[in-house]
Design an enzyme around this catalytic site. Sequence first.
Site, PDB file in Angstrom:
ATOM      1  N   LYS A  13       0.791  -1.265  -0.005  1.00 36.57           N
ATOM      2  CA  LYS A  13      -0.125   0.004  -0.061  1.00 36.57           C
ATOM      3  C   LYS A  13       0.793   1.202   0.050  1.00 36.57           C
ATOM      4  O   LYS A  13       0.608   2.334  -0.823  1.00 36.57           O
ATOM      5  CB  LYS A  13      -0.989  -0.052   1.195  1.00 36.57           C
ATOM      6  CG  LYS A  13      -1.908  -1.080   1.525  1.00 36.57           C
ATOM      7  CD  LYS A  13      -2.976  -1.065   2.324  1.00 36.57           C
ATOM      8  CE  LYS A  13      -2.155  -1.074   3.818  1.00 36.57           C
ATOM      9  NZ  LYS A  13      -1.495  -2.416   4.046  1.00 36.57           N
ATOM     10  N   ARG A  89     -10.164   0.948   7.461  1.00 38.22           N
ATOM     11  CA  ARG A  89      -9.732  -0.519   7.739  1.00 38.22           C
ATOM     12  C   ARG A  89     -11.015  -1.471   8.019  1.00 38.22           C
ATOM     13  O   ARG A  89     -10.865  -2.614   8.328  1.00 38.22           O
ATOM     14  CB  ARG A  89      -8.949  -0.610   9.183  1.00 38.22           C
ATOM     15  CG  ARG A  89      -7.454  -0.146   9.185  1.00 38.22           C
ATOM     16  CD  ARG A  89      -6.718  -0.836   8.224  1.00 38.22           C
ATOM     17  NE  ARG A  89      -5.487  -1.405   8.778  1.00 38.22           N
ATOM     18  CZ  ARG A  89      -4.302  -0.579   8.637  1.00 38.22           C
ATOM     19  NH1 ARG A  89      -4.277   0.350   7.924  1.00 38.22           N
ATOM     20  NH2 ARG A  89      -3.294  -1.171   9.235  1.00 38.22           N
ATOM     21  N   ARG A 128      11.479  -5.580   5.400  1.00 34.37           N
ATOM     22  CA  ARG A 128      11.341  -4.238   5.079  1.00 34.37           C
ATOM     23  C   ARG A 128      12.237  -3.416   6.041  1.00 34.37           C
ATOM     24  O   ARG A 128      12.409  -3.732   7.259  1.00 34.37           O
ATOM     25  CB  ARG A 128      10.150  -3.738   5.503  1.00 34.37           C
ATOM     26  CG  ARG A 128       9.754  -2.356   5.284  1.00 34.37           C
ATOM     27  CD  ARG A 128       8.191  -2.061   5.154  1.00 34.37           C
ATOM     28  NE  ARG A 128       7.489  -2.530   6.491  1.00 34.37           N
ATOM     29  CZ  ARG A 128       6.077  -2.455   6.760  1.00 34.37           C
ATOM     30  NH1 ARG A 128       5.384  -2.087   5.676  1.00 34.37           N
ATOM     31  NH2 ARG A 128       5.659  -2.825   7.549  1.00 34.37           N
ATOM     32  N   ARG A 161      10.716  -1.612  11.403  1.00 26.62           N
ATOM     33  CA  ARG A 161       9.297  -1.142  12.307  1.00 26.62           C
ATOM     34  C   ARG A 161       9.318  -1.877  13.500  1.00 26.62           C
ATOM     35  O   ARG A 161       9.373  -3.042  13.187  1.00 26.62           O
ATOM     36  CB  ARG A 161       8.145  -1.089  11.444  1.00 26.62           C
ATOM     37  CG  ARG A 161       7.865   0.175  10.708  1.00 26.62           C
ATOM     38  CD  ARG A 161       6.770   0.311   9.629  1.00 26.62           C
ATOM     39  NE  ARG A 161       5.732  -0.409  10.052  1.00 26.62           N
ATOM     40  CZ  ARG A 161       4.373  -0.512   9.432  1.00 26.62           C
ATOM     41  NH1 ARG A 161       4.455   0.032   8.126  1.00 26.62           N
ATOM     42  NH2 ARG A 161       3.286  -1.053   9.469  1.00 26.62           N
ATOM     43  N   ARG A 172      -1.291  -8.639  13.052  1.00 31.22           N
ATOM     44  CA  ARG A 172      -1.872  -7.893  12.186  1.00 31.22           C
ATOM     45  C   ARG A 172      -2.774  -8.264  10.784  1.00 31.22           C
ATOM     46  O   ARG A 172      -3.813  -7.853  10.520  1.00 31.22           O
ATOM     47  CB  ARG A 172      -0.850  -6.737  11.592  1.00 31.22           C
ATOM     48  CG  ARG A 172      -0.476  -5.871  12.741  1.00 31.22           C
ATOM     49  CD  ARG A 172       1.244  -5.380  12.390  1.00 31.22           C
ATOM     50  NE  ARG A 172       1.523  -4.900  11.078  1.00 31.22           N
ATOM     51  CZ  ARG A 172       2.465  -4.936  10.402  1.00 31.22           C
ATOM     52  NH1 ARG A 172       3.448  -5.307  10.826  1.00 31.22           N
ATOM     53  NH2 ARG A 172       2.565  -4.389   9.239  1.00 31.22           N
TER      54      ARG A 172
HETATM   55  P1  AP5 Z   1       4.818  -1.557   1.875  1.00 32.98           P
HETATM   56  O1  AP5 Z   1       4.472  -0.752   0.857  1.00 32.98           O
HETATM   57  O2  AP5 Z   1       5.500  -0.900   3.038  1.00 32.98           O
HETATM   58  O3  AP5 Z   1       3.572  -2.337   2.652  1.00 32.98           O
HETATM   59  P2  AP5 Z   1       2.026  -1.899   3.076  1.00 32.98           P
HETATM   60  O4  AP5 Z   1       0.975  -2.445   2.464  1.00 32.98           O
HETATM   61  O5  AP5 Z   1       2.231  -0.358   3.296  1.00 32.98           O
HETATM   62  O6  AP5 Z   1       2.334  -2.350   4.625  1.00 32.98           O
HETATM   63  P3  AP5 Z   1       2.066  -1.773   5.967  1.00 32.98           P
HETATM   64  O7  AP5 Z   1       2.846  -2.982   6.977  1.00 32.98           O
HETATM   65  O8  AP5 Z   1       2.454  -0.579   6.038  1.00 32.98           O
HETATM   66  O9  AP5 Z   1       0.665  -2.140   6.311  1.00 32.98           O
HETATM   67  P4  AP5 Z   1      -0.255  -2.015   7.640  1.00 32.98           P
HETATM   68  O10 AP5 Z   1      -1.517  -2.095   7.182  1.00 32.98           O
HETATM   69  O11 AP5 Z   1       0.014  -3.185   8.605  1.00 32.98           O
HETATM   70  O12 AP5 Z   1       0.430  -1.048   8.454  1.00 32.98           O
HETATM   71  P5  AP5 Z   1       0.348   0.463   8.711  1.00 32.98           P
HETATM   72  O13 AP5 Z   1       1.352   1.340   8.644  1.00 32.98           O
HETATM   73  O14 AP5 Z   1      -0.953   1.085   7.647  1.00 32.98           O
HETATM   74  O15 AP5 Z   1       5.723  -2.999   1.351  1.00 32.98           O
HETATM   75  C1  AP5 Z   1       6.189  -3.871   2.526  1.00 32.98           C
HETATM   76  C2  AP5 Z   1       7.487  -4.362   1.906  1.00 32.98           C
HETATM   77  O16 AP5 Z   1       7.180  -5.154   0.829  1.00 32.98           O
HETATM   78  C3  AP5 Z   1       8.547  -3.495   1.639  1.00 32.98           C
HETATM   79  O17 AP5 Z   1       9.743  -3.860   2.105  1.00 32.98           O
HETATM   80  C4  AP5 Z   1       8.467  -3.017   0.264  1.00 32.98           C
HETATM   81  O18 AP5 Z   1       9.849  -2.795  -0.213  1.00 32.98           O
HETATM   82  C5  AP5 Z   1       8.236  -4.360  -0.190  1.00 32.98           C
HETATM   83  N1  AP5 Z   1       7.559  -4.397  -1.629  1.00 32.98           N
HETATM   84  C6  AP5 Z   1       6.369  -3.675  -1.936  1.00 32.98           C
HETATM   85  N2  AP5 Z   1       5.716  -4.118  -3.137  1.00 32.98           N
HETATM   86  C7  AP5 Z   1       6.484  -4.979  -3.470  1.00 32.98           C
HETATM   87  C8  AP5 Z   1       6.669  -5.879  -4.688  1.00 32.98           C
HETATM   88  N3  AP5 Z   1       5.632  -5.304  -5.513  1.00 32.98           N
HETATM   89  N4  AP5 Z   1       7.309  -6.746  -4.703  1.00 32.98           N
HETATM   90  C9  AP5 Z   1       8.334  -6.981  -4.060  1.00 32.98           C
HETATM   91  N5  AP5 Z   1       8.274  -6.274  -2.609  1.00 32.98           N
HETATM   92  C10 AP5 Z   1       7.417  -5.362  -2.385  1.00 32.98           C
HETATM   93  O19 AP5 Z   1      -0.586   0.549   9.989  1.00 32.98           O
HETATM   94  C11 AP5 Z   1       0.256   0.341  11.143  1.00 32.98           C
HETATM   95  C12 AP5 Z   1      -0.346   0.415  12.369  1.00 32.98           C
HETATM   96  O20 AP5 Z   1      -1.114   1.850  12.587  1.00 32.98           O
HETATM   97  C13 AP5 Z   1      -1.895  -0.515  12.714  1.00 32.98           C
HETATM   98  O21 AP5 Z   1      -1.609  -1.727  12.844  1.00 32.98           O
HETATM   99  C14 AP5 Z   1      -2.726   0.223  13.555  1.00 32.98           C
HETATM  100  O22 AP5 Z   1      -2.117   0.159  14.855  1.00 32.98           O
HETATM  101  C15 AP5 Z   1      -2.464   1.486  13.198  1.00 32.98           C
HETATM  102  N6  AP5 Z   1      -3.472   2.087  12.212  1.00 32.98           N
HETATM  103  C16 AP5 Z   1      -3.302   2.538  10.883  1.00 32.98           C
HETATM  104  N7  AP5 Z   1      -4.361   2.821  10.202  1.00 32.98           N
HETATM  105  C17 AP5 Z   1      -5.432   2.462  10.950  1.00 32.98           C
HETATM  106  C18 AP5 Z   1      -6.691   2.866  10.930  1.00 32.98           C
HETATM  107  N8  AP5 Z   1      -7.185   3.206   9.598  1.00 32.98           N
HETATM  108  N9  AP5 Z   1      -7.432   2.356  11.851  1.00 32.98           N
HETATM  109  C19 AP5 Z   1      -7.084   1.830  13.001  1.00 32.98           C
HETATM  110  N10 AP5 Z   1      -5.596   1.670  13.114  1.00 32.98           N
HETATM  111  C20 AP5 Z   1      -4.790   2.057  12.163  1.00 32.98           C
HETATM  112 MG    MG Z   2       2.034   1.014   4.872  1.00 29.31          MG
END
Ligand code: AP5
Ligand code: MG
Length: 221
Positions: A13, A89, A128, A161, A172
């Site tokens: 994402k 979410r 990552r 992270r 998660r």
């Molecule tokens: P990356 O692009 O970082 O993936 P991502 O989908 O953004 O993963 P996240 O871990 O950030 O998602 P998440 O939803 O768990 O966490 P968030 O920060 O939103 O890519 C991942 C890896 O893969 C990287 O190393 C990248 O280089 C690699 N990659 C990417 N694309 C690739 C490809 N095509 N091929 C190969 N490699 C690739 O949320 C964190 C926390 O915040 C949550 O757990 C919660 O506590 C809180 N939170 C955030 N939003 C909310 C909400 N709306 N409601 C409640 N709590 C929330």
């Molecule tokens: Mg992310």
Amino acid sequence: MRLVLLGLPGVGKGTQASLIARESNTPHYSTGDIFREILKSSSLLSRKVAKYVNEGELVPDDIVFEMVKKFIAGDEVNANGWVLDGFPRNKRQAEMLDDLLEEESHRLNFAIHLTVSRNILVNRLYGRRVCSNCGAIYNLSMNPTQKEGICDKCGGMLERRKDDSKETILKRISIFESEFLPLRKYYQDQGILIEVNGESRVQDVFNQIKERLEIGQERRN
Ligand code: AP5
Ligand code: MG
């Protein structure tokens, strides 16, 4: 365009949202990144959300929404739209977002759901590394920096992270799955859901997203 990116942790994402935002010249808001920035301060909000974010649990809807509202307000910065990554979410958050947009006489254009199989995700998240200064996303095996541990874009130090431990990754994933089906149906019923397989190379996934957005827009015109 106003877009939201949905999908399991590690699906890409953040990676794709930053490409879409650059291409469409709109801001990219990641709720996860915003929370991690808040955790660097010693505010009341930081104390409130720390446990949730570090342990991979969802922050309560009302707290997230208050924060999102401030970022996506109808001011000049957002005049051409935005890309939201990590929000909504669940169905309740999606409804809150729609109500807000309606008040401003706007609507969400598309919800992009990236799909990747579970075993790939865990490897991606394990490898990552994120720049502690500009937030750029890398991967030790799939997208390494030129100089180990140093961001190619700004020279900042890379870090892992806190929620990328094996136990928290699995938690998660399971929380995401428990909330996702009603959310997917919500956007499917509105006819704005775009699903893209996120397993190919970053640029190929991005090209597919662009293609699907163009087709989606033509259909709506
Ligand atoms: P990356 O692009 O970082 O993936 P991502 O989908 O953004 O993963 P996240 O871990 O950030 O998602 P998440 O939803 O768990 O966490 P968030 O920060 O939103 O890519 C991942 C890896 O893969 C990287 O190393 C990248 O280089 C690699 N990659 C990417 N694309 C690739 C490809 N095509 N091929 C190969 N490699 C690739 O949320 C964190 C926390 O915040 C949550 O757990 C919660 O506590 C809180 N939170 C955030 N939003 C909310 C909400 N709306 N409601 C409640 N709590 C929330
Ligand atoms: Mg992310």
